[in-house]
Structure formats: structure tokens, C-alpha cells
Design a protein around this motif. Structure first.
Motif, PDB file in Angstrom:
ATOM      1  N   ARG A  10      26.531  36.121   2.431  1.00  0.00           N
ATOM      2  CA  ARG A  10      27.912  36.425   2.041  1.00  0.00           C
ATOM      3  C   ARG A  10      28.654  35.166   1.604  1.00  0.00           C
ATOM      4  O   ARG A  10      29.458  35.198   0.680  1.00  0.00           O
ATOM      5  N   ARG A  11      28.388  34.033   2.247  1.00  0.00           N
ATOM      6  CA  ARG A  11      29.006  32.766   1.821  1.00  0.00           C
ATOM      7  C   ARG A  11      28.560  32.407   0.409  1.00  0.00           C
ATOM      8  O   ARG A  11      29.356  31.965  -0.420  1.00  0.00           O
ATOM      9  N   ARG A  12      27.277  32.601   0.123  1.00  0.00           N
ATOM     10  CA  ARG A  12      26.768  32.321  -1.232  1.00  0.00           C
ATOM     11  C   ARG A  12      27.432  33.239  -2.249  1.00  0.00           C
ATOM     12  O   ARG A  12      27.801  32.802  -3.346  1.00  0.00           O
ATOM     13  N   GLU A  13      27.590  34.500  -1.892  1.00  0.00           N
ATOM     14  CA  GLU A  13      28.221  35.457  -2.812  1.00  0.00           C
ATOM     15  C   GLU A  13      29.688  35.112  -3.050  1.00  0.00           C
ATOM     16  O   GLU A  13      30.176  35.200  -4.187  1.00  0.00           O
ATOM     17  N   LEU A  14      30.384  34.699  -2.002  1.00  0.00           N
ATOM     18  CA  LEU A  14      31.774  34.272  -2.158  1.00  0.00           C
ATOM     19  C   LEU A  14      31.836  33.060  -3.085  1.00  0.00           C
ATOM     20  O   LEU A  14      32.676  32.998  -3.986  1.00  0.00           O
ATOM     21  N   GLY A  15      30.928  32.114  -2.890  1.00  0.00           N
ATOM     22  CA  GLY A  15      30.882  30.939  -3.752  1.00  0.00           C
ATOM     23  C   GLY A  15      30.623  31.311  -5.206  1.00  0.00           C
ATOM     24  O   GLY A  15      31.270  30.777  -6.113  1.00  0.00           O
ATOM     25  N   GLN A  16      29.697  32.240  -5.428  1.00  0.00           N
ATOM     26  CA  GLN A  16      29.404  32.686  -6.791  1.00  0.00           C
ATOM     27  C   GLN A  16      30.619  33.360  -7.411  1.00  0.00           C
ATOM     28  O   GLN A  16      30.895  33.190  -8.602  1.00  0.00           O
ATOM     29  N   ALA A  17      31.359  34.108  -6.601  1.00  0.00           N
ATOM     30  CA  ALA A  17      32.574  34.762  -7.091  1.00  0.00           C
ATOM     31  C   ALA A  17      33.612  33.718  -7.509  1.00  0.00           C
ATOM     32  O   ALA A  17      34.249  33.851  -8.561  1.00  0.00           O
ATOM     33  N   ILE A  18      33.764  32.675  -6.713  1.00  0.00           N
ATOM     34  CA  ILE A  18      34.710  31.610  -7.055  1.00  0.00           C
ATOM     35  C   ILE A  18      34.286  30.934  -8.352  1.00  0.00           C
ATOM     36  O   ILE A  18      35.128  30.681  -9.230  1.00  0.00           O
ATOM     37  N   VAL A  19      33.004  30.664  -8.496  1.00  0.00           N
ATOM     38  CA  VAL A  19      32.507  30.038  -9.728  1.00  0.00           C
ATOM     39  C   VAL A  19      32.806  30.929 -10.933  1.00  0.00           C
ATOM     40  O   VAL A  19      33.290  30.454 -11.966  1.00  0.00           O
ATOM     41  N   ARG A  20      32.511  32.215 -10.828  1.00  0.00           N
ATOM     42  CA  ARG A  20      32.782  33.150 -11.934  1.00  0.00           C
ATOM     43  C   ARG A  20      34.255  33.121 -12.327  1.00  0.00           C
ATOM     44  O   ARG A  20      34.585  33.053 -13.513  1.00  0.00           O
ATOM     45  N   LEU A  21      35.109  33.211 -11.322  1.00  0.00           N
ATOM     46  CA  LEU A  21      36.548  33.237 -11.595  1.00  0.00           C
ATOM     47  C   LEU A  21      37.012  31.898 -12.172  1.00  0.00           C
ATOM     48  O   LEU A  21      37.825  31.871 -13.105  1.00  0.00           O
ATOM     49  N   ARG A  22      36.502  30.817 -11.639  1.00  0.00           N
ATOM     50  CA  ARG A  22      36.876  29.490 -12.134  1.00  0.00           C
ATOM     51  C   ARG A  22      36.446  29.310 -13.586  1.00  0.00           C
ATOM     52  O   ARG A  22      37.235  28.890 -14.441  1.00  0.00           O
ATOM     53  N   LYS A  23      35.214  29.649 -13.887  1.00  0.00           N
ATOM     54  CA  LYS A  23      34.707  29.498 -15.253  1.00  0.00           C
ATOM     55  C   LYS A  23      35.413  30.443 -16.215  1.00  0.00           C
ATOM     56  O   LYS A  23      35.651  30.083 -17.369  1.00  0.00           O
ATOM     57  N   GLY A  24      35.742  31.638 -15.728  1.00  0.00           N
ATOM     58  CA  GLY A  24      36.489  32.586 -16.558  1.00  0.00           C
ATOM     59  C   GLY A  24      37.863  32.058 -16.955  1.00  0.00           C
ATOM     60  O   GLY A  24      38.422  32.448 -17.982  1.00  0.00           O
ATOM     61  N   ARG A  25      38.380  31.152 -16.166  1.00  0.00           N
ATOM     62  CA  ARG A  25      39.674  30.526 -16.459  1.00  0.00           C
ATOM     63  C   ARG A  25      39.497  29.148 -17.100  1.00  0.00           C
ATOM     64  O   ARG A  25      40.450  28.414 -17.267  1.00  0.00           O
TER      65      ARG A  25
END
Length: 87
Positions: A10-25
Motif C-alpha cells: 500500500r505504501r508503494r501504491e500511495l507513492g505511485q499515486a503521488i508520482v502520477r499526480l505530480r507528473k500530471g501537473r
């Protein structure tokens, strides 16, 4: 899967979500960390799922991304389910 393994995943998935959102911006990791008031190396460990992150720091990350904590949770769940929001 043990509870410990599940928490790590779940920590890895949260990190991946942050990366997606960061890169999307179109934000660099350094810029996001700066905007959130978090050390860049700490942000890297969060994004890789190597670090458990406090609620205070999650709120700071969400504020820097201009999203709610609920939106971050939804993105993390999308990663967990293996879905790509661009589909």
C-alpha cells in the motif's frame, strides 16, 4: 500476504499515486517537496514506498498538489486496482 507485506504494498501504491499526480501537473520531485515543505530525499522515499508518511505530511503533499486527501486516496486505490485513469 502478511499484514506487513500488505502495508508495504500500500505504501508503494500511495507513492505511485503521488508520482502520477505530480507528473500530471508537470512538477519535479524537488518542486513538489519544496512546495510541501518536505525534504526532497524524504519525498523520494515516500514516492518509492520506502517511508511511512504521517497524516500531516500527506496533507502538505495534497496542498502542494492542489488536491484533497480523498483525491489522493482515490488515485492510490486506482493504482491498487491496476487501473490507468487515462483509459
Amino acid at each position: 500476504m502478511t499484514p506487513h507485506e500488505s502495508a508495504m504494498q500500500r505504501r508503494r501504491e500511495l507513492g505511485q499515486a503521488i508520482v502520477r499526480l505530480r507528473k500530471g501537473r508537470k512538477l519535479s520531485q524537488e518542486r513538489l517537496a519544496l512546495n510541501a515543505g518536505i525534504d526532497r530525499s524524504y519525498m523520494g522515499r515516500v514516492e518509492r514506498g520506502e517511508r511511512s508518511v504521517s497524516l500531516d505530511k500527506l496533507w502538505a503533499i495534497c496542498d502542494a498538489l492542489h488536491i484533497s486527501l480523498a483525491e489522493l486516496a482515490i488515485e492510490a486505490e486506482t493504482v491498487h486496482l491496476g487501473q490507468d485513469p487515462r483509459d
